[in-house]
Design an enzyme around this catalytic site. Structure first.
Site, PDB file in Angstrom:
ATOM      1  CD  GLU A  80      54.178  32.052  41.193  1.00  0.00           C
ATOM      2  OE1 GLU A  80      53.912  31.808  42.374  1.00  0.00           O
ATOM      3  OE2 GLU A  80      54.214  33.202  40.732  1.00  0.00           O
ATOM      4  CB  CYS A 112      55.709  36.692  39.519  1.00  0.00           C
ATOM      5  SG  CYS A 112      54.121  36.100  40.058  1.00  0.00           S
ATOM      6  CG  HIS A 234      54.495  40.852  38.241  1.00  0.00           C
ATOM      7  ND1 HIS A 234      54.101  39.777  37.479  1.00  0.00           N
ATOM      8  CD2 HIS A 234      53.855  40.721  39.443  1.00  0.00           C
ATOM      9  CE1 HIS A 234      53.279  39.015  38.192  1.00  0.00           C
ATOM     10  NE2 HIS A 234      53.099  39.573  39.382  1.00  0.00           N
TER      11      HIS A 234
HETATM   12  N1  CAA Z   1      33.684  49.636  39.711  1.00  0.00           N
HETATM   13  C1  CAA Z   1      34.969  50.064  39.663  1.00  0.00           C
HETATM   14  N2  CAA Z   1      35.903  49.750  40.617  1.00  0.00           N
HETATM   15  C2  CAA Z   1      35.493  48.952  41.641  1.00  0.00           C
HETATM   16  C3  CAA Z   1      34.169  48.491  41.748  1.00  0.00           C
HETATM   17  C4  CAA Z   1      33.236  48.861  40.721  1.00  0.00           C
HETATM   18  N3  CAA Z   1      31.989  48.427  40.735  1.00  0.00           N
HETATM   19  N4  CAA Z   1      34.082  47.747  42.865  1.00  0.00           N
HETATM   20  C5  CAA Z   1      35.299  47.736  43.452  1.00  0.00           C
HETATM   21  N5  CAA Z   1      36.160  48.469  42.701  1.00  0.00           N
HETATM   22  C6  CAA Z   1      37.588  48.711  42.932  1.00  0.00           C
HETATM   23  C7  CAA Z   1      37.950  48.869  44.387  1.00  0.00           C
HETATM   24  O1  CAA Z   1      37.745  50.203  44.840  1.00  0.00           O
HETATM   25  C8  CAA Z   1      39.422  48.464  44.380  1.00  0.00           C
HETATM   26  O2  CAA Z   1      40.188  49.552  43.914  1.00  0.00           O
HETATM   27  P1  CAA Z   1      41.354  50.148  44.841  1.00  0.00           P
HETATM   28  O3  CAA Z   1      42.368  49.058  45.050  1.00  0.00           O
HETATM   29  O4  CAA Z   1      41.899  51.286  44.018  1.00  0.00           O
HETATM   30  O5  CAA Z   1      40.716  50.555  46.111  1.00  0.00           O
HETATM   31  C9  CAA Z   1      39.485  47.377  43.295  1.00  0.00           C
HETATM   32  O6  CAA Z   1      38.267  47.523  42.532  1.00  0.00           O
HETATM   33  C10 CAA Z   1      39.510  45.966  43.855  1.00  0.00           C
HETATM   34  O7  CAA Z   1      38.442  45.852  44.752  1.00  0.00           O
HETATM   35  P2  CAA Z   1      38.620  45.099  46.137  1.00  0.00           P
HETATM   36  O8  CAA Z   1      39.833  45.607  46.836  1.00  0.00           O
HETATM   37  O9  CAA Z   1      37.337  45.120  46.876  1.00  0.00           O
HETATM   38  O10 CAA Z   1      38.875  43.632  45.550  1.00  0.00           O
HETATM   39  P3  CAA Z   1      39.076  42.265  46.235  1.00  0.00           P
HETATM   40  O11 CAA Z   1      38.919  42.294  47.708  1.00  0.00           O
HETATM   41  O12 CAA Z   1      38.171  41.350  45.504  1.00  0.00           O
HETATM   42  O13 CAA Z   1      40.615  41.896  45.967  1.00  0.00           O
HETATM   43  C11 CAA Z   1      42.752  41.645  44.991  1.00  0.00           C
HETATM   44  C12 CAA Z   1      41.394  42.343  44.886  1.00  0.00           C
HETATM   45  C13 CAA Z   1      43.389  41.984  46.347  1.00  0.00           C
HETATM   46  C14 CAA Z   1      43.635  42.090  43.879  1.00  0.00           C
HETATM   47  C15 CAA Z   1      42.507  40.101  44.876  1.00  0.00           C
HETATM   48  O14 CAA Z   1      42.102  39.809  43.567  1.00  0.00           O
HETATM   49  C16 CAA Z   1      43.713  39.267  45.231  1.00  0.00           C
HETATM   50  O15 CAA Z   1      43.967  39.015  46.399  1.00  0.00           O
HETATM   51  N6  CAA Z   1      44.465  38.779  44.206  1.00  0.00           N
HETATM   52  C17 CAA Z   1      45.610  37.860  44.380  1.00  0.00           C
HETATM   53  C18 CAA Z   1      46.841  38.538  44.957  1.00  0.00           C
HETATM   54  C19 CAA Z   1      47.479  39.500  43.987  1.00  0.00           C
HETATM   55  O16 CAA Z   1      47.303  39.421  42.777  1.00  0.00           O
HETATM   56  N7  CAA Z   1      48.276  40.427  44.526  1.00  0.00           N
HETATM   57  C20 CAA Z   1      49.007  41.376  43.692  1.00  0.00           C
HETATM   58  C21 CAA Z   1      50.385  41.685  44.256  1.00  0.00           C
HETATM   59  S1  CAA Z   1      51.269  40.153  44.520  1.00  0.00           S
HETATM   60  C22 CAA Z   1      51.880  39.764  42.961  1.00  0.00           C
HETATM   61  O17 CAA Z   1      51.942  40.589  42.101  1.00  0.00           O
HETATM   62  C23 CAA Z   1      52.323  38.359  42.695  1.00  0.00           C
HETATM   63  C24 CAA Z   1      51.265  37.663  41.899  1.00  0.00           C
HETATM   64  O18 CAA Z   1      51.305  37.666  40.658  1.00  0.00           O
HETATM   65  C25 CAA Z   1      50.186  36.977  42.598  1.00  0.00           C
END
Ligand code: CAA
Length: 395
Positions: A80, A112, A234
């Protein structure tokens, strides 16, 4: 029916990585959020002379060197992060690997998921004509804006697989479960260097698609969740696979407790934790991670693989590891490749990040020689991308 599946498999990633300690300091984010929250310790970052083509050619070289390349009838390239809107990534690799001119070449896209579409199409082609083999290469660069939530989930890598009859590593069963829907969870418009995404929705959609695909597979096959020995998912980041696995297990009526379910996934996440997201290649890095890190011999064990591509399309399918498979995998080589990458500092990361922007300067340019790989991207001339072998790096 002809038995088809993975006869050979080889991985490759960039020669460089960024450690999450560096990112956590610069982004003022707790290190444990990266390592425990999303489950990533290091991410592979491509140098300016590395891209999906060089990653792919490097992954496929050991496969092509070990097989009769005159029998490769088709090269399917799943990605992609394509480098051209018309010319397929497959033809660049076709030349670099010296494949026969009689080989069919094409690039496939559905986020993906495309790598699994390629594997399924390859099995069908081999079943129709077992005298020919199919080379499937899945290669991607996960590239997000600086300081965005996705930044910590970058990465890059490629996996090459030779699909044949009577495969020596994994026989793939013909029945599978699919789940598709028109969603806007993650996409990249033609005019944008970066994907647009709704992170939380993408995670919900991933799990929903996973459950839908499992339902079709389990009903078609009469397969119970606990009959499966190992699962590969994945992995955009390693905790995503775990979240889906726990939710799916409960819905599917598994008798395993949470610790057993977590253990069932622990061998598949090693490579994701130190390489990051490789988009279409991530599922097959999980498979390589299982092959290289399983706590038991996998002969005759059943594995279920879940592919997810945003937008969205998902598929669950199964395979059986073949007797003697260990003779054909490259565990030591894979571990050495990943360990020997060089760490980059933050300034270098910023330079590499800018160079990976797919819509860059339109004029010709050359790249510095940085990769340790056997092939490099040299730059462009008259709008044509130039790739060459690096004879100094050939082992
Ligand atoms: N210690 C331990 N854990 C912590 C922490 C700390 N100090 N601080 C936060 N966390 C945890 C949170 O509780 C959260 O866990 P949960 O999901 O279990 O609640 C986790 O860390 C992530 O924290 P946030 O939700 O606050 O993180 P974020 O807002 O920065 O976003 C994300 C995380 C949504 C994955 C972001 O990285 C993102 O948008 N990524 C791109 C999209 C993606 O990868 N989506 C996955 C499905 S789509 C797909 O699979 C296709 C692809 O390849 C893209």
């Amino acid at each position: 029916m002809t038995s088809t599946g993975i006869d050979d498999i080889s991985l490759y990633t960039s020669s460089f990585y960024l450690d999450m300690h560096t990112l956590s300091e610069k982004r003022k984010t707790e290190y444990s959020k990266y390592t425990e929250g999303i489950g990533i310790e290091r991410i592979s970052i491509p140098a300016p002379d590395e891209d999906i083509i060089t990653l792919a050619a490097n992954a496929a070289l050991p496969v092509v060197e070990r097989c009769d390349k005159t029998k490769i009838g088709t090269l399917l390239f799943a990605t992609e992060s394509g480098v051209d809107q018309s010319k397929s990534a497959a033809v660049f690799v076709h030349r670099l690997l010296g494949l026969p001119s009689t080989c069919r070449t094409v690039e496939l896209k559905q986020a993906c998921y495309s790598s699994t579409a390629a594997v399924q199409a390859a099995c069908a082609l081999v079943a129709r004509n077992p005298k020919k083999t199919v080379l499937v290469i899945t290669s991607d660069v996960a590239h997000y804006p600086l300081e965005s939530p996705g930044e910590a989930t970058q990465g890059c890598g490629a996996v090459a697989m030779l699909i044949t009859e009577n495969p020596r590593i994994l026989e793939i069963q013909p029945e599978s479960g699919c789940c598709s829907a028109d969603t806007w969870d993650f996409w990249r418009p033609n005019y944008s260097n970066y994907p647009l995404y709704d992170g939380k929705f993408s995670m919900i959609n991933y799990v929903k698609t996973c459950k839908g695909a499992w339902k079709e597979l389990s009903e078609t096959r009469g397969l119970a969740f606990d009959q499966v020995d190992w699962f590969c998912y994945h992995l955009p980041f390693s905790t995503m696979g775990l979240k889906a696995h726990l939710k799916l297990a409960r819905e599917a009526g598994s008798q395993k407790n949470s610790v057993e379910l977590e253990n069932q996934l622990s061998p598949i996440i090693h490579y994701c934790k130190v390489i990051g997201n490789c988009y279409s290649a991530s599922l097959y890095f999980a498979l390589c991670s299982l092959l290289d890190n399983a706590p038991e011999r996998l002969e005759n064990k059943l594995v279920a693989l879940f592919a997810y591509g945003s937008g969205c399309s998902g598929e669950f399918y199964t395979g059986t590891f073949q007797p003697g498979y260990k003779k054909y995998i490259r565990t030591d080589k894979n571990k050495k490749l990943i360990k020997n990458r060089k760490e980059i500092d933050f300034e270098t990361y910023l330079k590499f990040h800018k160079a990976a922007d797919p819509i860059g300067e339109s004029g010709d340019f050359t790249t510095p020689e940085l990769t340790d790989g056997a092939f490099r991207f040299c730059g462009t001339k008259d709008h044509c991308r130039i790739y060459e072998p690096c004879s100094a790096n050939v082992q």
